[in-house]
Design a protein around this motif. Sequence first.
Motif, PDB file in Angstrom:
ATOM      1  N   SER A 113       0.851  -1.190   0.000  1.00 46.31           N
ATOM      2  CA  SER A 113       0.000   0.000   0.000  1.00 46.31           C
ATOM      3  C   SER A 113       0.881   1.232   0.000  1.00 46.31           C
ATOM      4  CB  SER A 113      -0.920  -0.013   1.223  1.00 46.31           C
ATOM      5  OG  SER A 113      -1.714   1.148   1.259  1.00 46.31           O
ATOM      6  N   PHE A 114       0.830   1.970  -1.090  1.00 47.20           N
ATOM      7  CA  PHE A 114       1.667   3.164  -1.217  1.00 47.20           C
ATOM      8  C   PHE A 114       0.983   4.344  -0.522  1.00 47.20           C
ATOM      9  CE2 PHE A 114       2.404   0.503  -4.949  1.00 47.20           C
ATOM     10  CZ  PHE A 114       3.770   0.298  -4.837  1.00 47.20           C
ATOM     11  N   ASN A 115       1.674   4.879   0.482  1.00 45.30           N
ATOM     12  CA  ASN A 115       1.201   6.078   1.198  1.00 45.30           C
ATOM     13  C   ASN A 115      -0.198   5.883   1.781  1.00 45.30           C
ATOM     14  OD1 ASN A 115       3.592   7.407   0.461  1.00 45.30           O
ATOM     15  ND2 ASN A 115       2.690   8.048  -1.491  1.00 45.30           N
ATOM     16  N   GLY A 116      -0.523   4.644   2.146  1.00 47.24           N
ATOM     17  CA  GLY A 116      -1.817   4.389   2.763  1.00 47.24           C
ATOM     18  C   GLY A 116      -2.996   4.511   1.829  1.00 47.24           C
ATOM     19  N   LYS A 117      -2.786   4.446   0.510  1.00 49.02           N
ATOM     20  CA  LYS A 117      -3.894   4.570  -0.433  1.00 49.02           C
ATOM     21  C   LYS A 117      -4.671   3.267  -0.525  1.00 49.02           C
ATOM     22  CE  LYS A 117      -1.906   8.180  -3.358  1.00 49.02           C
ATOM     23  NZ  LYS A 117      -1.540   8.581  -4.743  1.00 49.02           N
ATOM     24  N   CYS A 118      -5.933   3.384  -0.920  1.00 50.88           N
ATOM     25  CA  CYS A 118      -6.805   2.222  -1.041  1.00 50.88           C
ATOM     26  C   CYS A 118      -6.682   1.623  -2.438  1.00 50.88           C
ATOM     27  CB  CYS A 118      -8.251   2.609  -0.761  1.00 50.88           C
ATOM     28  SG  CYS A 118      -8.537   3.193   0.914  1.00 50.88           S
ATOM     29  N   HIS A 119      -6.865   0.308  -2.503  1.00 49.70           N
ATOM     30  CA  HIS A 119      -6.814  -0.427  -3.759  1.00 49.70           C
ATOM     31  C   HIS A 119      -7.953  -1.431  -3.798  1.00 49.70           C
ATOM     32  CE1 HIS A 119      -2.689   1.049  -3.257  1.00 49.70           C
ATOM     33  NE2 HIS A 119      -2.536   0.930  -4.568  1.00 49.70           N
ATOM     34  N   VAL A 120      -8.209  -1.930  -4.984  1.00 45.97           N
ATOM     35  CA  VAL A 120      -9.107  -3.064  -5.152  1.00 45.97           C
ATOM     36  C   VAL A 120      -8.300  -4.191  -5.792  1.00 45.97           C
ATOM     37  CG1 VAL A 120     -11.230  -1.728  -5.326  1.00 45.97           C
ATOM     38  CG2 VAL A 120      -9.932  -2.222  -7.399  1.00 45.97           C
ATOM     39  N   ALA A 121      -8.533  -5.405  -5.307  1.00 45.84           N
ATOM     40  CA  ALA A 121      -7.909  -6.598  -5.868  1.00 45.84           C
ATOM     41  C   ALA A 121      -9.006  -7.456  -6.482  1.00 45.84           C
ATOM     42  CB  ALA A 121      -7.151  -7.371  -4.795  1.00 45.84           C
ATOM     43  N   GLN A 122      -8.800  -7.840  -7.736  1.00 41.50           N
ATOM     44  CA  GLN A 122      -9.797  -8.619  -8.461  1.00 41.50           C
ATOM     45  C   GLN A 122      -9.155  -9.840  -9.093  1.00 41.50           C
ATOM     46  OE1 GLN A 122     -11.238  -5.552 -11.185  1.00 41.50           O
ATOM     47  NE2 GLN A 122     -13.107  -5.342  -9.992  1.00 41.50           N
TER      48      GLN A 122
END
Length: 747
Positions: free
Chosen positions: A200-209
Amino acid sequence: MAASKSFLDSLKKPEPTSFKMTDFRRELHLRHKRDEHAKKERMKALQESKLISKYAITIDTSRARSNCDVLRMCVKELGFKEYPFGRKDNCCDVHWHACHFEDNPEVYGGKVNKFPGMGEICSKMTLFRCLDIMRDLFPTDYDFYPRTWYLPAQFHEFSCEIRKMHERRVKPKPTFIVKPDTGAQGDGIYLLREPNEYSSFNGKCHVAQEYMSNVYLIDKFKFDFRIYVLLKSLEPLEFYICQEGLARFSTLPYENPTNKNIHESFMHLTNYSLNKRSSTFNRSDRDDEGSKRTLTSVLRRIAMNGHDSNKVWKSIERIVCKTIVAIVPEMKVEYQAAVPPGKTGPSCFQVLGFDILLLHNLKPILLEINASPSLSLDSEQEVSPGVFEYVISPKDEEVKYPLIRDTLLHVVPIDKLKYFRKRKKRRLLKKLKASSSQKMKRPEPLVKQRTSIVIIKADESDEEKREVNVTQQMSEMHMDIDSSASHGESTARDANSDDERESNLKSDTELDEEVDNYFETKLRESCLKQLYPAIYDEECERYRILERVAGLFIYFLGIRGSLRIGPTGFRTFARKCRLNRKGMTNASVDIMYIDLQRRWDHMNPERTSGKKGNGLCYQGFLDACIEIARRKFYAPSKIEMLENLVDHCELSLNLKDNDLANNLPRLHFRRLGLQYRQGSLYAMPRRIMEQMTEETTIEDLLKAHEKKLRQPSKEDIESFLRRSRRTIYQPSSTAAVLSAHRSPDSE
């Protein structure tokens, strides 16, 4: 004394060596010229605004940025009036923004091509959460997108799922794709196979699919579709799909992901902004070649391979309809916050870009929605090694130019558009009449005839030369002979010209029919096809239950223009909807509110509660409604439980005004041939609406329903008791006879 004088002179300020007496006058002259120029510009702008007709269709392109080229081409062709620097004296009919609704906060009227908050709604996390909720309610209908995990909040669930797949030894080895929540143009996207590869870069949110590896290939290359959709309005809901789009190809031949090629972005990703940097990017101008192709050419290629391309297109249309119905509740919440009821503000429309991937069995899969798809016409072309220039792409122009042109025709004011068409019709009539009259006139060929000669005698000098008009003398000599013949020829020529005029000139009715046919063909040639409500209204009606939940959320917000409901509003919702009669105590309501608020604040670390006010967001309120329906309105399916809860809330509120948003679909009334009325829908639950017939009206049902709910008065109770005494306590015949023969002494 002299020394003191020199000391005083040294204390004085030195005079500037470059100072001139004319500098001040020059500055005054330049200032005067600037004022005069500004005054001329103001007068010119005022004069242009005065010359504009009130029926002129005006377009504000001051915030269009990269969309200016295609927009100006369409405005010029349609004959609209463009304002490249904005309009201060009045509001334009259409304001075109490149990125967000808030680009120009001074807009108070007209139409804006962006909906409020659409960037957040189309972000990966919000979009797939909306789809997850719909999949939870309709499992078999919302299976057109991959399984999704929201990181870092669901990292534990994501790791457990990967471990279970490894234990089952699934083949091929599962691969997952990670995308940033607010990323664009392929930035920050990568593939992984182990959970420890996630960072997680700089605490950013992501989605994993789940990564779809079994995709349909053309010429061994992976591709996806960019489908353009026009969302014309929210209330009533109306949207169109563009029948032409783009197909974006990868630049390396596709192979199933392995540990060696898992980092090949040019193989696994199809983003144009990413693949155009590849050295193997094909910039062919043919429709069926290159790394960017038209949608119809790819569908033709699929049909040539023996597949049903029409079935593929119908599946894409259904995906578009279901996805828009899923995000409409969020859009209504955002719109009421930006333009609250009773506040003057612009109406909105928007062009969306759907990214669709085809699996090996030609099943369409939704990848994402782009809230601001690229509408630029230029593309990079390498003229020399390392040197690029921007040229107009024929494929982009073929797709995006009709899209913007037909979009403007759909959103401009109808009254102005009617006047514009009438004016254009008059111009076409003039052109047609002029062309028909020119066909009638056949100009005779010009014959150069010598009209005079110079007669020179040998014995005369140059001064005695004279010029004789030979034709005049000949005409005088033969005038009497040819007069009758010339008269006959002229009358025959006049008769022939009259016959030609009658045959060539068209009547006004025929010209009107020709112009009407011209406009009808223009309408038929539109690239936009209406999906809702024209085609899929009946099919999508049952998916619109969440719009009623959004109406309840908006009704109990409390603070005008807010996006979150506070604890007081949530308690008011439970009290007014009479949930205490179902066993919901105030303590249980407060506990549920606190738990859901903490959960959703943890799920959205980037969108903390401090940015948009403390409270529970719409999706948290929807979770609360689903939980209450599960506890107190149990039914075999989740959708039935939620419908029972919404029916109970609307019945308890018994709303007959416009306080609730108009979310109930109008299809039920249209199917029965009844008139739709705004205020009468929310007083009736779903079970009462199902009893409607063609003979009954909404007013009759309302009266019967109110009579059923009305508390009995004192007169009603007394009349009921009198009727009961007559039927229940009436004495029998034997008792009456005995009482009649009873003597007074026996008493």
